[in-house]
Design an enzyme around this catalytic site. Structure first.
Site: not given
Ligand code: NAI
Length: 332
Positions: A232-233, A262, A294-295
């Site tokens: 995620s991050r 990173e 970050h892939q």
């Molecule tokens: P999304 O917005 O669909 O889902 C995020 C979920 O996290 C939501 O259901 C929200 O309610 C929940 N959430 C918020 N705060 C929370 C907490 N304190 N505890 C538990 N759940 C909580 O986002 P999506 O598309 O699923 O992406 C998630 C994350 O993945 C992004 O924010 C981004 O940081 C990361 N990401 C990483 C990538 C990579 O290449 N490694 C690529 C794309 C996204």
């Protein structure tokens, strides 16, 4: 409409150029440097800038973009923690992102990390290349019938939950919002998720609330021998505490596509450099840690979807319409 792309890699240009003839109104110039305070002024004369995850679109950058009369920040990614949204919105600069370009791309990578770390595939690959066919240190455990704890069941977390379910795992999750499509998931409180999970996979965004969600205090509540995966991050995990936990044998393994330091590494070849910090090196020194750069997003399907949605976002802005991909106070 003129868009200035920052932090462009060859594959970005290829995938956007493939789509561009469908959008003749859009003109794009590609730059290699990241968007940051010292490069933002190059955007003078452009209607929009397009940035990626590791660009610094903080207060100072937004101020400069405002002075350059840029009206739109297009993020060709889902996360937006690197943008001062409030300042941008106050200036009337629209911020748009690509929320769900391919949740499966990231979820499949999360499972790849979990499996590699568990079965020590990274070690096996090197060992067999050296004609060493021994199995010492390679012992893993079955995921079948174990418990997967998913933190955040949005698009990516839901895809990961489905994959874990397919592996025959019991899937539990923590999220303020319960995803109605995941009838097989048992929602629990965070404490219970930490205590019960054999595999913990992080899929929530980085916010003030989730910063260092995984730290000494939460690590202590985890089951011994847990596998932690973070796609995620980086800021979700306090690296020093993770290292402490690995040394204390709390973790069976860790798979990280993102990690705190990173920023300078992401997508760069730094093999000739002496790195300024030893945290990554320390993490890599452990036999049970797998790190990728970050892939998670990096599949053909995801790149095609990113370029399509980004250009559609630009068109919506140009036509003074909403696309639903705007980032404002409501989705933070
Ligand atoms: P999304 O917005 O669909 O889902 C995020 C979920 O996290 C939501 O259901 C929200 O309610 C929940 N959430 C918020 N705060 C929370 C907490 N304190 N505890 C538990 N759940 C909580 O986002 P999506 O598309 O699923 O992406 C998630 C994350 O993945 C992004 O924010 C981004 O940081 C990361 N990401 C990483 C990538 C990579 O290449 N490694 C690529 C794309 C996204």
């Amino acid at each position: 409409m003129k868009i200035l792309f920052y932090d462009t890699k060859g594959y970005d240009e290829t995938s956007f150029e493939k789509r561009r003839e469908e959008f003749p109104e859009i003109e794009i110039d590609y730059l290699k440097p990241e968007l940051a305070p010292n490069t933002a002024k190059l955007a003078k004369g452009y209607d929009a800038v397009c940035a990626f995850v590791n660009c610094d679109v903080g207060t100072e950058t937004v101020e400069i973009l405002h002075q350059c009369q840029v009206g739109l920040i297009l993020l060709r990614c889902a996360g937006f923690n690197n943008v001062d949204i409030e300042r941008a919105n106050n200036y009337g600069i629209r911020v748009m992102r690509v929320p769900g370009y391919s949740p499966e791309a990231v979820a499949e990578h999360a499972m790849a990390l979990a499996l590699s770390a568990n079965r020590r595939i990274h070690k096996a690959y090197v060992r067999v290349r050296e004609n060493d066919f021994s199995l010492g240190g390679m012992l893993g455990f079955n995921f079948y019938k174990k418990t997967a704890g998913i933190v955040g069941t949005g698009k990516i977390g839901a895809a990961m939950a489905r994959i874990c379910n397919g592996f025959g795992m019991h899937v539990i999750a923590f999220d303020k919002y319960h995803n109605p499509d995941l009838e097989f998931v048992e929602y629990v409180e965070m404490e219970e998720l930490l205590a019960k999970s054999d595999l913990i996979s992080l899929h929530c965004p980085l916010t003030d609330e989730t910063y260092h969600l995984i730290r000494r205090e939460t690590i202590q509540k985890m089951k011994d021998g847990v596998i932690l995966v973070n796609t995620s991050r980086g800021g979700l995990v306090k690296t020093e505490d993770l290292i402490e936990g690995i040394r204390a044998r709390k973790f069976f393994a860790a798979g990280l596509d993102v990690y705190e330091e990173e920023k300078k590494n992401v997508f760069e070849d730094r093999s000739d450099e002496i790195l300024e910090s030893s945290i990554t090196a320390r993490l890599l020194s452990f036999p049970n840690v797998v790190i990728t750069s970050h892939q998670g997003f990096f599949t053909e399907e995801a790149l095609a979807s990113i370029s399509e949605t980004t250009l559609e976002n630009a068109m919506a802005y140009m036509r003074r319409k909403k696309s639903g991909n705007e980032v404002d106070g409501s989705n933070m």
